[in-house]
Design a protein around this motif. Sequence first.
Motif, mmCIF file in Angstrom:
data_model
loop_
_atom_site.group_PDB
_atom_site.id
_atom_site.type_symbol
_atom_site.label_atom_id
_atom_site.label_comp_id
_atom_site.label_asym_id
_atom_site.label_seq_id
_atom_site.Cartn_x
_atom_site.Cartn_y
_atom_site.Cartn_z
ATOM 1 N N ASN A 141 0.812 -1.225 0.000
ATOM 2 C CA ASN A 141 0.000 0.000 0.000
ATOM 3 C C ASN A 141 0.843 1.271 0.000
ATOM 4 O OD1 ASN A 141 -2.320 -1.688 0.217
ATOM 5 N ND2 ASN A 141 -2.018 -1.784 2.433
ATOM 6 N N ARG A 142 1.961 1.234 -0.679
ATOM 7 C CA ARG A 142 2.828 2.406 -0.754
ATOM 8 C C ARG A 142 2.255 3.402 -1.752
ATOM 9 N NH1 ARG A 142 7.633 3.912 2.143
ATOM 10 N NH2 ARG A 142 8.400 5.765 1.044
ATOM 11 N N THR A 143 2.252 4.693 -1.400
ATOM 12 C CA THR A 143 1.727 5.727 -2.303
ATOM 13 C C THR A 143 2.673 6.919 -2.449
ATOM 14 O OG1 THR A 143 0.521 6.732 -0.459
ATOM 15 C CG2 THR A 143 -0.680 5.138 -1.812
ATOM 16 N N THR A 144 3.780 6.926 -1.707
ATOM 17 C CA THR A 144 4.754 8.023 -1.801
ATOM 18 C C THR A 144 6.115 7.459 -2.192
ATOM 19 O OG1 THR A 144 5.233 7.832 0.561
ATOM 20 C CG2 THR A 144 3.576 9.468 -0.107
ATOM 21 N N PRO A 145 6.947 8.237 -2.922
ATOM 22 C CA PRO A 145 8.229 7.728 -3.411
ATOM 23 C C PRO A 145 9.129 7.189 -2.297
ATOM 24 C CG PRO A 145 7.697 9.800 -4.486
ATOM 25 C CD PRO A 145 6.679 9.609 -3.408
ATOM 26 N N TYR A 146 9.789 6.086 -2.594
ATOM 27 C CA TYR A 146 10.748 5.524 -1.646
ATOM 28 C C TYR A 146 11.957 6.447 -1.520
ATOM 29 C CZ TYR A 146 8.266 1.053 -1.664
ATOM 30 O OH TYR A 146 7.318 0.078 -1.516
ATOM 31 N N THR A 147 12.492 6.549 -0.305
ATOM 32 C CA THR A 147 13.698 7.342 -0.047
ATOM 33 C C THR A 147 14.709 6.470 0.703
ATOM 34 O OG1 THR A 147 13.126 8.169 2.166
ATOM 35 C CG2 THR A 147 12.195 9.368 0.258
ATOM 36 N N GLU A 148 15.832 7.072 1.019
ATOM 37 C CA GLU A 148 16.900 6.355 1.723
ATOM 38 C C GLU A 148 16.498 5.954 3.143
ATOM 39 O OE1 GLU A 148 18.675 8.724 -1.573
ATOM 40 O OE2 GLU A 148 17.201 9.142 0.010
ATOM 41 N N LYS A 149 15.421 6.522 3.660
ATOM 42 C CA LYS A 149 14.952 6.151 5.002
ATOM 43 C C LYS A 149 14.228 4.803 4.996
ATOM 44 C CE LYS A 149 14.428 10.947 6.569
ATOM 45 N NZ LYS A 149 13.463 11.992 7.013
ATOM 46 N N ASP A 150 13.869 4.324 3.811
ATOM 47 C CA ASP A 150 13.095 3.079 3.693
ATOM 48 C C ASP A 150 13.991 1.859 3.588
ATOM 49 O OD1 ASP A 150 10.350 4.132 3.587
ATOM 50 O OD2 ASP A 150 11.031 5.090 1.730
ATOM 51 N N TRP A 151 13.471 0.740 4.093
ATOM 52 C CA TRP A 151 14.130 -0.556 3.980
ATOM 53 C C TRP A 151 13.136 -1.580 3.476
ATOM 54 C CZ3 TRP A 151 19.219 -1.721 4.620
ATOM 55 C CH2 TRP A 151 20.032 -0.747 5.226
ATOM 56 N N SER A 152 13.630 -2.531 2.715
ATOM 57 C CA SER A 152 12.774 -3.635 2.283
ATOM 58 C C SER A 152 12.335 -4.445 3.503
ATOM 59 C CB SER A 152 13.520 -4.537 1.298
ATOM 60 O OG SER A 152 13.749 -3.845 0.087
ATOM 61 N N ASN A 153 11.140 -4.992 3.400
ATOM 62 C CA ASN A 153 10.527 -5.726 4.513
ATOM 63 C C ASN A 153 10.955 -7.192 4.469
ATOM 64 O OD1 ASN A 153 8.903 -6.826 6.482
ATOM 65 N ND2 ASN A 153 6.987 -6.525 5.355
ATOM 66 N N LEU A 154 11.857 -7.565 5.362
ATOM 67 C CA LEU A 154 12.385 -8.930 5.369
ATOM 68 C C LEU A 154 11.350 -9.957 5.827
ATOM 69 C CD1 LEU A 154 15.966 -8.262 6.796
ATOM 70 C CD2 LEU A 154 15.384 -8.972 4.476
ATOM 71 N N GLU A 155 10.242 -9.485 6.388
ATOM 72 C CA GLU A 155 9.186 -10.407 6.809
ATOM 73 C C GLU A 155 8.266 -10.778 5.642
ATOM 74 O OE1 GLU A 155 9.281 -11.593 9.926
ATOM 75 O OE2 GLU A 155 11.090 -10.356 10.090
ATOM 76 N N ALA A 156 8.372 -10.023 4.557
ATOM 77 C CA ALA A 156 7.520 -10.279 3.390
ATOM 78 C C ALA A 156 8.104 -11.412 2.549
ATOM 79 C CB ALA A 156 7.394 -9.012 2.547
#
Length: 347
Positions: A141-156
């Motif tokens: 449900n992402r709606t805003t651009p990814y930035t350097e503060k984001d990390w991929s979800n290892l639980e997914a």
Amino acid sequence: MTNSNRGVAVLVTGGSGFIAVHCIIKLLEQGYMVRATLRSLHRQNEVKDMLSKGGISSFENLSFIEADLSQDNNWDKAVQGCTYVLHIASPTPVVNYKHEDEMINPAKDGVLRVLKAARAARVKRVVLTSAYGAVGMGNRNRTTPYTEKDWSNLEANLHPYQKSKTIAEKTAWEFIKNEGGGLELSVVNPVAVMGPILGTDYSHSNQVVKKMLEGEIKACPKVYCCHVDVRDVVDLHLLAMTHPKASGERFLATTGKALSMLDVADILKKNLVEVAAKVPTREMQNWIVRAAAIFNPSLRMLATLLGKYAETSGDKAKQLLNWSPRSNEEAIIATAESMLQLGLIKK
């Protein structure tokens, strides 16, 4: 050539790779001494051939050393006397893997080998080539651009390659925090890397362009992706290596605008016309890709990306480091034209 760089040594890991070769070109042009690791020294001439195609005529400031990310041998010698390390080498996606650890462990163990050797040799800064795969995967449900503060979800339910990039980068930051001993780290996270091909060793992202031009892709999966030119990825690596503000930071290497695969096809059609006669003009339903991925392992990572939001922001690198990338279109066309010039496209 920049005289101030004369005698400054840089280790480039994975010296035969697409990004690495372009980095070596830029470093040599700027007067650095470059040492490149190869898993086998038998590839030296192949690398020199790619460098020659990229405009390098003298190899007096270039040397090679045999080193493998899965082995301890030679890493101490590889970093000896180096001021900087560009750790670009990483396992590429394995199609027929039996267990995800086949990709995760080499990436994680490899980054630790390089960082420990760099710390012992009193290297000033390591630049790690991570990936968008460590930033924007597995988030719903992402709606805003990814930035350097984001990390991929290892639980997914991540593809092991994306998981390996995430774990390797997290491992690097953890090492620097707890055991770095003054070693500096910067990280570059490229999206799909396009740009001039110099030989048969190129980014897996470029395969899409090749398969479109050859007519192997009959219809485009509904996958969205940001792109960046390899020359701009190189510029960002060198900025991350030397800029005072880059230490301790990660940077998305992206033009910022996500394209669908059909958008990429349209760019090829518009710019290459007759040469792009086999390029697809329609999209494929998601269920067809998912069904095909059950029987075709090479489609499994693609199937996890169907319909996913993929906008990214390159503002941090632009504002902090004054980085200025080329357009998506220029990067994609440079890939296609260089493949055609090298005769890599089957008629």
